[in-house]
Design an enzyme around this catalytic site. Structure first.
Site, PDB file in Angstrom:
ATOM      1  N   ASP A  81      14.997  15.688  -4.104  1.00 44.49           N
ATOM      2  CA  ASP A  81      16.333  16.588  -4.750  1.00 44.49           C
ATOM      3  C   ASP A  81      15.747  17.954  -4.954  1.00 44.49           C
ATOM      4  OD1 ASP A  81      14.407  15.749  -6.931  1.00 44.49           O
ATOM      5  OD2 ASP A  81      16.005  16.511  -8.210  1.00 44.49           O
ATOM      6  N   HIS A  98      12.785  10.156   1.567  1.00 43.74           N
ATOM      7  CA  HIS A  98      13.966  10.374   0.736  1.00 43.74           C
ATOM      8  C   HIS A  98      13.728  11.972   0.428  1.00 43.74           C
ATOM      9  CE1 HIS A  98      17.300   9.709  -2.106  1.00 43.74           C
ATOM     10  NE2 HIS A  98      16.853  10.699  -2.851  1.00 43.74           N
ATOM     11  N   ASP A 127       9.925   1.815   4.765  1.00 39.52           N
ATOM     12  CA  ASP A 127      10.379   3.267   5.436  1.00 39.52           C
ATOM     13  C   ASP A 127      11.634   3.485   5.511  1.00 39.52           C
ATOM     14  OD1 ASP A 127       9.990   5.762   6.281  1.00 39.52           O
ATOM     15  OD2 ASP A 127       9.112   4.930   8.172  1.00 39.52           O
ATOM     16  N   GLU A 136      10.407   8.295  -1.964  1.00 34.17           N
ATOM     17  CA  GLU A 136      10.613   9.571  -2.121  1.00 34.17           C
ATOM     18  C   GLU A 136       9.452  10.503  -2.220  1.00 34.17           C
ATOM     19  OE1 GLU A 136      13.159  10.765  -5.520  1.00 34.17           O
ATOM     20  OE2 GLU A 136      13.411  12.671  -5.089  1.00 34.17           O
TER      21      GLU A 136
HETATM   22  O1  9MR Z   1      17.852  11.895  -4.767  1.00 35.37           O
HETATM   23  C1  9MR Z   1      17.819  11.594  -5.929  1.00 35.37           C
HETATM   24  C2  9MR Z   1      16.081  11.578  -6.174  1.00 35.37           C
HETATM   25  O2  9MR Z   1      15.604  12.419  -6.208  1.00 35.37           O
HETATM   26  C3  9MR Z   1      16.124  10.478  -7.619  1.00 35.37           C
HETATM   27  O3  9MR Z   1      14.565  10.427  -7.637  1.00 35.37           O
HETATM   28  C4  9MR Z   1      16.837   9.363  -7.611  1.00 35.37           C
HETATM   29  C5  9MR Z   1      16.479   8.901  -9.314  1.00 35.37           C
HETATM   30  O4  9MR Z   1      16.966   9.706 -10.204  1.00 35.37           O
HETATM   31  O5  9MR Z   1      18.230   9.636  -7.522  1.00 35.37           O
HETATM   32  C6  9MR Z   1      18.447  10.240  -6.201  1.00 35.37           C
HETATM   33  O6  9MR Z   1      19.706  10.349  -6.087  1.00 35.37           O
HETATM   34  C7  9MR Z   1      20.693   9.325  -6.043  1.00 35.37           C
HETATM   35  C8  9MR Z   1      21.562   8.982  -7.112  1.00 35.37           C
HETATM   36  O7  9MR Z   1      20.633   8.951  -8.326  1.00 35.37           O
HETATM   37  C9  9MR Z   1      22.243   7.975  -6.989  1.00 35.37           C
HETATM   38  N1  9MR Z   1      23.515   8.052  -5.955  1.00 35.37           N
HETATM   39  C10 9MR Z   1      22.590   8.452  -4.615  1.00 35.37           C
HETATM   40  C11 9MR Z   1      21.710   9.741  -4.704  1.00 35.37           C
HETATM   41  C12 9MR Z   1      20.840   9.714  -3.501  1.00 35.37           C
HETATM   42  O8  9MR Z   1      20.403   8.757  -2.721  1.00 35.37           O
HETATM   43  O1  9MR Z   2       8.180  10.356 -10.906  1.00 37.97           O
HETATM   44  C1  9MR Z   2       9.077   9.900 -11.759  1.00 37.97           C
HETATM   45  C2  9MR Z   2       8.876   8.580 -12.015  1.00 37.97           C
HETATM   46  O2  9MR Z   2       7.685   8.370 -12.842  1.00 37.97           O
HETATM   47  C3  9MR Z   2      10.216   7.770 -12.871  1.00 37.97           C
HETATM   48  O3  9MR Z   2       9.687   6.462 -12.894  1.00 37.97           O
HETATM   49  C4  9MR Z   2      11.443   8.028 -11.886  1.00 37.97           C
HETATM   50  C5  9MR Z   2      12.488   7.447 -12.842  1.00 37.97           C
HETATM   51  O4  9MR Z   2      12.829   8.248 -14.040  1.00 37.97           O
HETATM   52  O5  9MR Z   2      11.576   9.279 -11.970  1.00 37.97           O
HETATM   53  C6  9MR Z   2      10.572  10.116 -11.133  1.00 37.97           C
HETATM   54  O6  9MR Z   2      10.782  11.508 -10.955  1.00 37.97           O
HETATM   55  C7  9MR Z   2      11.984  11.976 -10.234  1.00 37.97           C
HETATM   56  C8  9MR Z   2      12.803  12.785 -11.167  1.00 37.97           C
HETATM   57  O7  9MR Z   2      13.508  12.253 -12.104  1.00 37.97           O
HETATM   58  C9  9MR Z   2      13.737  13.508 -10.391  1.00 37.97           C
HETATM   59  N1  9MR Z   2      13.242  14.013  -8.940  1.00 37.97           N
HETATM   60  C10 9MR Z   2      12.408  13.192  -8.093  1.00 37.97           C
HETATM   61  C11 9MR Z   2      11.450  12.392  -8.988  1.00 37.97           C
HETATM   62  C12 9MR Z   2      10.698  11.354  -8.075  1.00 37.97           C
HETATM   63  O8  9MR Z   2      11.349  10.375  -7.874  1.00 37.97           O
END
Ligand code: 9MR
Ligand code: 9MR
Ligand code: ZN
Length: 596
Positions: free
Chosen positions: A189, A522, A566, A575
């Site tokens: 993100d 991701h 994957d 991600e």
């Molecule tokens: O892309 C987002 C990612 O960086 C976060 O780790 C994740 C959890 O917060 O959320 C992803 O975004 C998703 C969102 O939470 C739900 N709708 C789809 C988004 C992209 O796939």
């Molecule tokens: O790295 C984070 C992980 O420890 C948590 O379990 C998860 C859900 O809260 O979120 C991860 O962090 C995400 C952040 O919230 C948004 N950007 C992407 C991060 C990696 O997925």
């Protein structure tokens, strides 16, 4: 379903190509057979002086009749090494029955393949600089995450200036336009989060302090190259400047700067959502963890940049002091997303370890007794009535760090501080050293017990498990620094081997690194740029037995190391994130250094 097939294919593809008719020097993927044994090892190869281990997985139903393996010179087929396979053992994390091939004694540089019963592995090198390019790519990946400027990594990996439009969110207690520039996109993100920036920059600057010769020589070809500050420090500064921009005039630091929701899978310059500076929604608006993290990181920065840019070093120290004062005055303002905000929260509920870390780094930087007193007071409080001399070292519970737990970084910083310190300093330092070595010994034991040699326990296969492996290596490398045994460094490297091929899926979890790297992170730029291969040097989060997204939820329950796919949609497994790449950079800096 198609994607499950891809996963199965990855396992099969890493299996040996077979048969007495195999032509040495040729990779024949067409002749793969998933029923055959697979052999898994570091796809980047090995350094001549280091331990060299490969894991042979015995597939169900296949005959396990071979007891020897050979390492053949690629091309000629000449046998360079013959060894005995270890006895079959069951690997709990993957469910596999495995045998080990140890060819550490093979030291001659060259290209090789491992052969078992006529079947050949992929080729791999033995060479001193086997990990040099991986270090460069994983660090350059941070340049690719730069926000607020255009980025061009070559080969089409580029984006335009992004996220220039900043504003104060109502939750910040302010209104109107806010600065928005610099920093690294956190992950797949485009958000920027101070807490995660904290451990990331802290880890990278620790890498700088521990492996300065290696990192000083690292060429990143970034706009700042050749201007006096080493490339590595110049890259880290890109994010430090953004962190500083989130410090309010009272010293407190806002938690994050993101849009109010995640944008679609588009290039960063196409994302026109406002980048809000987001606060806690009520006075004092800034959060303790973010503020203490900033204090710790800026204290390290003050040390690191001093020889290259004294004014910047002084600015960092000043910011650290102000942040420290604010955090001490507001020791438990936690953060949760305010209404209407759905981006990541990094919502740590316990900021004592962040405060501990800030006190230790400020002590190490300044030598001012107040910081040591704060550090020791918190440490003794945690240990209750124990006096330093009377208690056992295991009370300290030194663990691999994570974004929500910086206690061990604090303790190690205290150990490494060169100031004389209080009367009890020597005892405390000794206790921390002992606790660190006790933890490191446990990691060595897990690595030995695990079929793929990593240090992870079952419970470590969480969201971002690959960074747990990276951070456990960081712990081992600190142990390496404070002891004379070489087993800690070797075990740290075992996690590198795991991350780039010695795992039950035969995958390299670093984009464009190794013979079989994963393809679908991701990661918005990788998805939206129209180029087949993802952006280089990015570490996948890795197996997650806890699940956390729709794709993951649909998978059948498998042993934890197999809980990965994957698939670009699977953000809880695939991600990428800056705090996951950072310990890998640290590990690769160590691997490339002469000092482990
Ligand atoms: O892309 C987002 C990612 O960086 C976060 O780790 C994740 C959890 O917060 O959320 C992803 O975004 C998703 C969102 O939470 C739900 N709708 C789809 C988004 C992209 O796939
Ligand atoms: O790295 C984070 C992980 O420890 C948590 O379990 C998860 C859900 O809260 O979120 C991860 O962090 C995400 C952040 O919230 C948004 N950007 C992407 C991060 C990696 O997925
Ligand atoms: Zn941006």
């Amino acid at each position: 379903m198609k994607r499950r097939t891809l996963l199965q294919y990855m396992g099969a593809a890493a299996a040996l190509s077979l048969g007495p008719k195999t032509v040495f020097g040729e990779t024949s993927l067409a002749s793969q057979d998933a029923a055959l044994s697979g052999i898994f090892f570091n796809q980047l190869g090995f350094q001549p002086r280091r331990t060299k281990l490969a894991t042979l997985a015995i597939r169900a139903g296949s005959a396990d009749t071979e007891n020897t393996f050979r390492v053949r010179v690629d091309g000629t087929g000449e046998v360079a090494f013959t060894g005995k396979l270890g006895a079959p053992t069951k690997d709990d994390a993957s469910g596999d029955t495995v045998r080990q091939a140890d060819f550490s004694a093979l030291k001659a540089p060259g290209m090789y393949r491992i052969e078992v019963g006529g079947a050949l592995s992929d080729r791999f090198p033995v060479r001193e600089d086997a990990y040099a390019n991986a270090l460069r790519l994983t660090m350059r990946a941070f340049s690719g995450q730069r926000c607020g400027c255009s980025v061009d990594l070559g080969n089409g990996y580029k984006h335009g200036p992004c996220h220039k439009d900043g504003a104060y969110h109502a939750s910040s207690g302010k209104s109107g336009k806010a600065p928005s520039s610099g920093g690294w996109h956190d992950a797949g993100d485009y958000g920027r989060y101070v807490v995660n920036s904290g451990i990331t920059c802290g880890t990278l600057l620790w890498g700088w302090e521990m492996y300065p010769e290696t990192l000083r020589a690292l060429r990143l070809d970034i706009p700042e190259s050749g201007k006096g500050t080493p490339d590595y420090l110049a890259e880290v500064r890109w994010n430090l400047e953004w962190m500083l921009s989130l410090q309010d005039t009272d010293g407190g630091v806002f938690h994050k700067q993101t849009s109010d929701h995640f944008c679609a899978f588009i290039m960063p310059e196409k994302d026109t959502l406002t980048s809000y500076v987001i606060g806690t929604g009520e006075t004092p608006y800034k959060s303790t963890c973010a503020t203490a993290d900033l204090a710790a990181v800026m204290a390290i920065a003050a040390r690191s940049y001093k020889p290259f840019d004294t004014p910047f070093s002084e600015r960092c120290l000043q910011a650290a002091r102000q942040a420290w004062a604010w955090a001490v005055a507001h020791p438990d303002v936690t953060f949760a997303n305010p209404p209407g905000v759905s981006t990541g929260d990094y919502g740590d509920k316990d900021c004592r370890d962040e405060l501990l870390w800030a006190s230790a780094e400020l002590w190490r930087t300044t030598g001012e007794p107040a910081f040591e007193q704060a550090f020791l007071a918190e440490l003794s409080t945690r240990l209750g009535a124990h006096q330093p001399a009377a208690s056992v070292s295991t009370d300290l519970a030194i663990e691999a760090p994570s974004w929500g737990n910086l206690r061990s970084m604090a303790c190690w910083s205290y150990v490494m501080a060169e100031h004389r310190g209080s009367a009890d300093a020597a005892v405390w330092k000794q206790r921390i050293r002992e606790a660190t070595l006790a933890s490191a010994d446990r990691l060595v034991a897990s690595s030995r017990a695990n079929g793929y040699g990593n240090t992870l326990l079952r419970r470590d296969y969480i969201w971002g498990s690959n960074s747990v492996a990276g951070n456990q290596s960081l712990l081992l490398l600190v142990a390496d620094r404070i002891s004379s045994s070489n087993q800690y460094a070797e075990t740290a490297l075992n996690n590198l081997h795991y991350l780039v091929g010695r795992n039950c899926l035969g995958v390299s979890w670093v984009t464009q690194v190794g013979t079989r790297p994963y393809m679908h992170p991701h990661h918005r730029p990788s998805a939206a740029d129209g180029i087949e291969k993802p952006w280089p040097g990015l570490l996948s989060g890795g197996p997650n037995a806890g699940r956390g997204d729709a794709v993951a939820d649909a998978l059948p329950t498998m042993p934890p190391m197999r809980m990965w796919v994957d698939d670009q949609r699977a953000y809880s497994m695939n991600e990428i994130a800056i705090n996951w790449n950072a310990p890998l950079v640290f590990l690769l800096a160590a691997a490339n250094s002469r000092n482990i």
